[in-house]
Scaffold this motif. Structure first.
Motif, PDB file in Angstrom:
ATOM      1  N   GLN A   4      19.502  73.305  71.831  1.00 18.86           N
ATOM      2  CA  GLN A   4      20.515  72.552  71.179  1.00 18.86           C
ATOM      3  C   GLN A   4      21.507  73.195  70.692  1.00 18.86           C
ATOM      4  OE1 GLN A   4      20.388  68.779  69.943  1.00 18.86           O
ATOM      5  NE2 GLN A   4      22.355  69.452  69.367  1.00 18.86           N
ATOM      6  N   VAL A   5      22.832  72.733  70.989  1.00 22.86           N
ATOM      7  CA  VAL A   5      24.118  73.567  70.426  1.00 22.86           C
ATOM      8  C   VAL A   5      24.629  72.439  69.584  1.00 22.86           C
ATOM      9  CG1 VAL A   5      26.361  74.179  70.870  1.00 22.86           C
ATOM     10  CG2 VAL A   5      24.505  74.840  72.585  1.00 22.86           C
ATOM     11  N   THR A   6      24.937  72.969  68.203  1.00 21.89           N
ATOM     12  CA  THR A   6      25.656  71.940  67.338  1.00 21.89           C
ATOM     13  C   THR A   6      26.697  72.590  66.625  1.00 21.89           C
ATOM     14  OG1 THR A   6      23.693  70.916  66.508  1.00 21.89           O
ATOM     15  CG2 THR A   6      25.261  70.631  65.155  1.00 21.89           C
ATOM     16  N   VAL A   7      27.951  71.975  67.080  1.00 20.94           N
ATOM     17  CA  VAL A   7      29.412  72.539  66.282  1.00 20.94           C
ATOM     18  C   VAL A   7      29.812  71.674  65.173  1.00 20.94           C
ATOM     19  CG1 VAL A   7      31.614  73.019  67.002  1.00 20.94           C
ATOM     20  CG2 VAL A   7      29.747  73.255  68.869  1.00 20.94           C
ATOM     21  N   THR A  63      29.013  69.286  70.970  1.00 17.67           N
ATOM     22  CA  THR A  63      27.489  69.376  70.345  1.00 17.67           C
ATOM     23  C   THR A  63      26.724  68.628  71.540  1.00 17.67           C
ATOM     24  OG1 THR A  63      28.288  69.379  68.160  1.00 17.67           O
ATOM     25  CG2 THR A  63      26.221  68.352  68.590  1.00 17.67           C
ATOM     26  N   ALA A  64      25.700  69.104  71.732  1.00 17.31           N
ATOM     27  CA  ALA A  64      24.723  68.461  72.899  1.00 17.31           C
ATOM     28  C   ALA A  64      23.443  69.348  73.041  1.00 17.31           C
ATOM     29  CB  ALA A  64      25.704  68.186  74.092  1.00 17.31           C
ATOM     30  N   PHE A 112      24.253  71.720  82.478  1.00 13.01           N
ATOM     31  CA  PHE A 112      24.570  70.520  82.045  1.00 13.01           C
ATOM     32  C   PHE A 112      24.462  70.214  80.525  1.00 13.01           C
ATOM     33  CE2 PHE A 112      24.991  67.747  85.982  1.00 13.01           C
ATOM     34  CZ  PHE A 112      24.837  68.703  87.065  1.00 13.01           C
ATOM     35  N   ARG A 113      24.850  69.184  79.899  1.00 15.70           N
ATOM     36  CA  ARG A 113      24.982  68.796  78.529  1.00 15.70           C
ATOM     37  C   ARG A 113      24.466  67.405  78.204  1.00 15.70           C
ATOM     38  NH1 ARG A 113      30.584  70.452  76.198  1.00 15.70           N
ATOM     39  NH2 ARG A 113      31.738  68.624  76.815  1.00 15.70           N
ATOM     40  N   LYS A 167      24.934  59.700  75.652  1.00 17.69           N
ATOM     41  CA  LYS A 167      25.624  59.685  76.805  1.00 17.69           C
ATOM     42  C   LYS A 167      24.672  60.230  77.779  1.00 17.69           C
ATOM     43  CE  LYS A 167      29.980  60.967  74.547  1.00 17.69           C
ATOM     44  NZ  LYS A 167      31.151  61.880  74.529  1.00 17.69           N
ATOM     45  N   ALA A 168      25.004  59.792  78.938  1.00 16.59           N
ATOM     46  CA  ALA A 168      24.394  60.377  80.193  1.00 16.59           C
ATOM     47  C   ALA A 168      24.701  61.889  80.347  1.00 16.59           C
ATOM     48  CB  ALA A 168      24.795  59.824  81.411  1.00 16.59           C
ATOM     49  N   ARG A 169      23.719  62.602  80.863  1.00 15.23           N
ATOM     50  CA  ARG A 169      23.734  63.929  81.215  1.00 15.23           C
ATOM     51  C   ARG A 169      24.950  64.182  81.985  1.00 15.23           C
ATOM     52  NH1 ARG A 169      18.363  67.078  82.364  1.00 15.23           N
ATOM     53  NH2 ARG A 169      17.688  65.880  80.459  1.00 15.23           N
ATOM     54  N   GLU A 170      25.643  65.304  81.482  1.00 15.44           N
ATOM     55  CA  GLU A 170      27.124  65.645  82.231  1.00 15.44           C
ATOM     56  C   GLU A 170      27.082  67.184  82.897  1.00 15.44           C
ATOM     57  OE1 GLU A 170      30.451  65.126  79.691  1.00 15.44           O
ATOM     58  OE2 GLU A 170      29.970  66.466  78.255  1.00 15.44           O
TER      59      GLU A 170
END
Length: 125
Positions: free
Chosen positions: A120-123, A90-91, A36-37, A42-45
């Motif tokens: 953490q992933v940042t694009v 990014t999330a 999930f992210r 936002k809510a977790r998706e």
């Protein structure tokens, strides 16, 4: 089951990243595993799921054909290969473990029994 997610970082748009989720305390082989992210607004998706036997995988439409989920039960580890990443990817990414997942169940956070701490992933564009 304790889950430890790793592999996040900063990547340019169009690049690749591989996340890992390692388990301890109990083998992962009996569990369906999901990614999930969540970003702060936002809510977790749901991102992806792989069944315990690797017989089936499910993906969110937003990542289909770009991300690949896989697992190595001998290593109690699940992976998320992220290709052609976009700024909207990014999330914070979380791995989770549950049992008896159907496609509908797999997208719901309450279906999972165990969660990792997130990576953490940042694009960048």
């Amino acid at each position: 089951v304790q889950l430890q997610a790793s592999g996040g970082g900063l990547v340019q748009a169009g690049g690749s990243l591989r996340l890992s989720c390692a388990a301890s305390g109990r083998t992962l082989s009996a569990y369906d595993m999901g990614w999930f992210r969540q970003d702060p607004m936002k809510a977790r998706e749901f991102v992806a799921l792989i069944k315990w036997s690797s017989s089936s995988t499910y993906y969110a439409d937003s990542v289909k054909d770009r991300f690949t989920i896989s697992r190595d039960n001998a290593k109690d580890t699940v992976y998320l290969q992220m290709n052609s990443v976009k700024p909207e990817d990014t999330a914070v990414y979380y791995c989770a473990a549950g049992r008896g997942m159907t496609l509908t169940m797999s997208t719901v956070t309450e279906s999972y029994d165990y969660w990792g701490q997130g990576t953490q992933v940042t694009v960048s564009s």
